[in-house]
Design a protein around this motif. Structure first.
Motif, mmCIF file in Angstrom:
data_model
loop_
_atom_site.group_PDB
_atom_site.id
_atom_site.type_symbol
_atom_site.label_atom_id
_atom_site.label_comp_id
_atom_site.label_asym_id
_atom_site.label_seq_id
_atom_site.Cartn_x
_atom_site.Cartn_y
_atom_site.Cartn_z
ATOM 1 N N ALA A 103 0.823 -1.209 0.000
ATOM 2 C CA ALA A 103 0.000 0.000 0.000
ATOM 3 C C ALA A 103 0.859 1.262 0.000
ATOM 4 N N ALA A 104 0.267 2.342 -0.505
ATOM 5 C CA ALA A 104 0.966 3.625 -0.549
ATOM 6 C C ALA A 104 1.273 4.111 0.862
ATOM 7 N N PRO A 105 2.388 4.838 1.039
ATOM 8 C CA PRO A 105 2.720 5.353 2.370
ATOM 9 C C PRO A 105 1.756 6.456 2.793
ATOM 10 N N ALA A 106 1.780 6.797 4.053
ATOM 11 C CA ALA A 106 0.885 7.821 4.599
ATOM 12 C C ALA A 106 1.111 9.177 3.942
ATOM 13 N N ASP A 107 2.361 9.419 3.494
ATOM 14 C CA ASP A 107 2.668 10.726 2.898
ATOM 15 C C ASP A 107 2.832 10.643 1.378
ATOM 16 N N ALA A 108 2.033 9.794 0.729
ATOM 17 C CA ALA A 108 2.104 9.652 -0.732
ATOM 18 C C ALA A 108 1.899 11.015 -1.398
ATOM 19 N N ARG A 109 2.726 11.287 -2.425
ATOM 20 C CA ARG A 109 2.712 12.594 -3.078
ATOM 21 C C ARG A 109 2.139 12.505 -4.487
ATOM 22 N N TRP A 110 1.873 13.682 -5.072
ATOM 23 C CA TRP A 110 1.501 13.741 -6.477
ATOM 24 C C TRP A 110 2.690 13.270 -7.305
ATOM 25 N N THR A 111 2.410 12.463 -8.296
ATOM 26 C CA THR A 111 3.444 11.848 -9.125
ATOM 27 C C THR A 111 3.082 12.007 -10.595
#
Length: 197
Positions: A141-149
């Protein structure tokens, strides 16, 4: 020039007027929302079952987008602590449809003659507590601080490298939960996505 209307690039959401839902389909929890960071409309696709919560272009599987650009640009942000799936139906010069998928659900790369599955590894934000973790720890799963990519896919190279096939066009796109999507573009040009958000 064939497909001159797609040059130098094609803004897919704008061209197909995604917000009108006439040439695209949505299923489940899909909503247009305003993103404070990007200061504009994004599409939020969420739900526990990716196959039941998605945004699809074109509206039906019998239609084709006919997008000939070599590169696909996807501006998106995975939802924190969730999985997402993206499916691209790419047509070869032999008129064979190959599904190219990437997802945080896939643990490893798999391929058949008609399906390529790539695991998507979400890196942590620079300087965060998770920055610098081992590659194997990025699966999931994506991390808690997933950013725009801004993800750039070279469709010609993907088909050539993994299946020894020649790219013709992009037939369809299915964006499945859980993610926020700002836009999709296709082009034969390589663009620099610029500064990180």
């Amino acid at each position: 020039v064939p497909a001159a209307w797609q040059r130098p690039y094609l803004n897919v959401f704008k061209h197909f007027r995604v917000e009108e839902w006439k040439r695209s389909a949505r299923e489940g929890d899909v909503a247009a929302i305003t993103d404070a960071k990007l200061k504009g409309t994004v599409y939020r696709i969420r739900g526990s079952v990716p196959a039941s919560n998605y945004l699809q272009l074109p509206r039906t599987g019998t239609q084709s987008l006919g997008l000939v650009g070599r590169y696909l640009y996807l501006l998106f942000r995975p939802m924190p602590r969730k999985h997402f799936v993206v499916h691209l139906d790419v047509v070869t010069e032999e008129n064979q449809v190959v599904r190219v998928s990437f997802s945080t659900l896939f643990k490893e790369f798999k391929s058949t003659a008609t399906w390529l599955q790539f695991p998507f590894l979400c890196g942590a934000a620079e300087g965060s507590a998770c920055d610098g973790v081992a590659r194997r720890d990025l699966v999931g799963a994506a991390p808690a601080d997933a950013r725009w990519t801004c993800l750039v896919l070279d469709l010609r190279s993907i088909l050539s490298l993994y299946l020894s096939r020649r790219h013709s066009h992009l037939k369809g796109i299915k964006l499945c939960s859980n993610l926020l999507v700002k836009n999709l573009c296709t082009s034969d040009l390589v663009f620099d996505p610029g500064e990180e958000l």
